[in-house]
Design an enzyme around this catalytic site. Structure first.
Site, short mmCIF file in Angstrom:
data_model
loop_
_atom_site.label_atom_id
_atom_site.label_comp_id
_atom_site.label_asym_id
_atom_site.label_seq_id
_atom_site.Cartn_x
_atom_site.Cartn_y
_atom_site.Cartn_z
N TYR A 14 0.80 -1.23 0.00
CA TYR A 14 0.00 0.00 0.00
C TYR A 14 0.84 1.29 0.00
O TYR A 14 0.28 2.38 -0.06
CB TYR A 14 -0.94 0.00 1.21
CG TYR A 14 -1.89 -1.17 1.21
CD1 TYR A 14 -2.95 -1.21 0.33
CD2 TYR A 14 -1.71 -2.24 2.08
CE1 TYR A 14 -3.82 -2.30 0.30
CE2 TYR A 14 -2.58 -3.32 2.07
CZ TYR A 14 -3.62 -3.34 1.18
OH TYR A 14 -4.48 -4.41 1.16
N HIS A 19 -4.71 6.15 -0.87
CA HIS A 19 -5.28 5.99 0.46
C HIS A 19 -4.23 6.20 1.56
O HIS A 19 -4.58 6.34 2.72
CB HIS A 19 -5.90 4.60 0.58
CG HIS A 19 -7.28 4.58 1.18
ND1 HIS A 19 -8.10 5.69 1.31
CD2 HIS A 19 -8.00 3.55 1.71
CE1 HIS A 19 -9.23 5.34 1.86
NE2 HIS A 19 -9.20 4.05 2.12
N TYR A 64 -5.29 -1.08 9.54
CA TYR A 64 -5.90 -0.86 8.24
C TYR A 64 -6.92 0.26 8.39
O TYR A 64 -7.45 0.53 9.46
CB TYR A 64 -6.50 -2.13 7.62
CG TYR A 64 -5.42 -3.10 7.20
CD1 TYR A 64 -4.80 -3.00 5.95
CD2 TYR A 64 -4.98 -4.08 8.08
CE1 TYR A 64 -3.78 -3.86 5.59
CE2 TYR A 64 -3.96 -4.95 7.72
CZ TYR A 64 -3.36 -4.83 6.48
OH TYR A 64 -2.35 -5.67 6.13
N ASN A 66 -10.03 0.95 7.69
CA ASN A 66 -11.40 0.85 8.19
C ASN A 66 -11.50 0.66 9.70
O ASN A 66 -12.59 0.75 10.26
CB ASN A 66 -12.14 -0.30 7.49
CG ASN A 66 -12.30 -0.03 6.01
OD1 ASN A 66 -11.90 1.01 5.49
ND2 ASN A 66 -12.87 -0.98 5.32
N ASP A 92 -6.51 11.21 3.10
CA ASP A 92 -6.82 11.42 1.68
C ASP A 92 -8.27 11.84 1.49
O ASP A 92 -9.14 11.46 2.26
CB ASP A 92 -6.55 10.12 0.90
CG ASP A 92 -7.43 8.98 1.37
OD1 ASP A 92 -8.30 8.54 0.60
OD2 ASP A 92 -7.27 8.50 2.52
N ASN A 113 -14.06 5.76 5.07
CA ASN A 113 -14.18 4.72 6.10
C ASN A 113 -13.23 4.91 7.28
O ASN A 113 -13.57 4.55 8.40
CB ASN A 113 -13.98 3.33 5.47
CG ASN A 113 -15.17 2.94 4.62
OD1 ASN A 113 -16.28 3.39 4.85
ND2 ASN A 113 -14.92 2.13 3.61
#
Length: 189
Positions: A14, A19, A64, A66, A92, A113
């Site tokens: 990632y 994100h 993560y 969420n 973001d 989220n």
């Protein structure tokens, strides 16, 4: 003490994705102020230091996106932080053009989220934030695929400048009122 969180997803997969703009900005903030983010605590990578005379905990949740609120809540509880006064988040925003910033004193999740998780765990949406524009999802793209995509090479210089400016805005929020910071960093909207 202030807690400043940069939102993103852990792992090499990632790195440098849209994100992870919050992670990128928090890394710039750490670099600008000589803070090392390397201690694993509160389900996050953390680093402590002083910015503009204020003691800070810089935090990159490892939960993560969420579930970012779990990490932030644990840190706020440990340090007895009032999130409405001593917390801010960098993240973001797909509703802003790449590289554009928007500083806000509070607000809804706007479909993000990570922010939904923060609001749920902190029990308030009244916390300062620095939104980093990553561009709108092109028509026909899946939103998750888009935010987990890497920036095209031609956007990267714009984004690295935005990450540095977001870090400057975060540092300024420690000593200035939100309206002053908004006036400086939201000026070209």
């Amino acid at each position: 003490m202030y807690i400043i969180a940069g939102l993103g997803n852990p792992g090499r997969k990632y790195a440098h994705t849209r994100h992870n703009a919050g992670y990128e900005a928090i890394d710039r903030l750490a670099d600008q102020h000589g803070i090392r983010i390397e201690t694993e605590k509160f389900k996050a990578l953390t680093g402590t230091g002083v910015i503009n005379g204020q003691k800070v905990l810089l935090l990159k949740p490892l939960t993560y996106m969420n579930a970012s609120g779990e990490s932030v809540r644990a840190a706020c509880d440990f340090y007895k932080i009032n999130p409405e006064e001593e917390f801010l988040v960098l993240y973001d925003d797909i509703s802003l053009p790449p590289g554009q910033l928007r500083v806000r004193a509070k607000g809804s999740a706007g479909g993000h989220n990570g922010i939904k998780s923060l609001i749920a765990h902190l029990g308030t949406q009244n916390f300062a934030r620095v939104k980093i524009g990553v561009g709108e999802k092109p028509q026909g793209y899946d939103l998750a695929d888009y935010v987990l995509s890497h920036f095209p090479e031609e956007e990267w210089a714009t984004m690295t400048d935005a990450f540095s400016r977001a870090a400057e805005a975060a540092a300024m929020l420690l000593t200035e009122d939100v309206q002053t910071v908004m006036n400086q960093f939201n000026a070209h909207l």
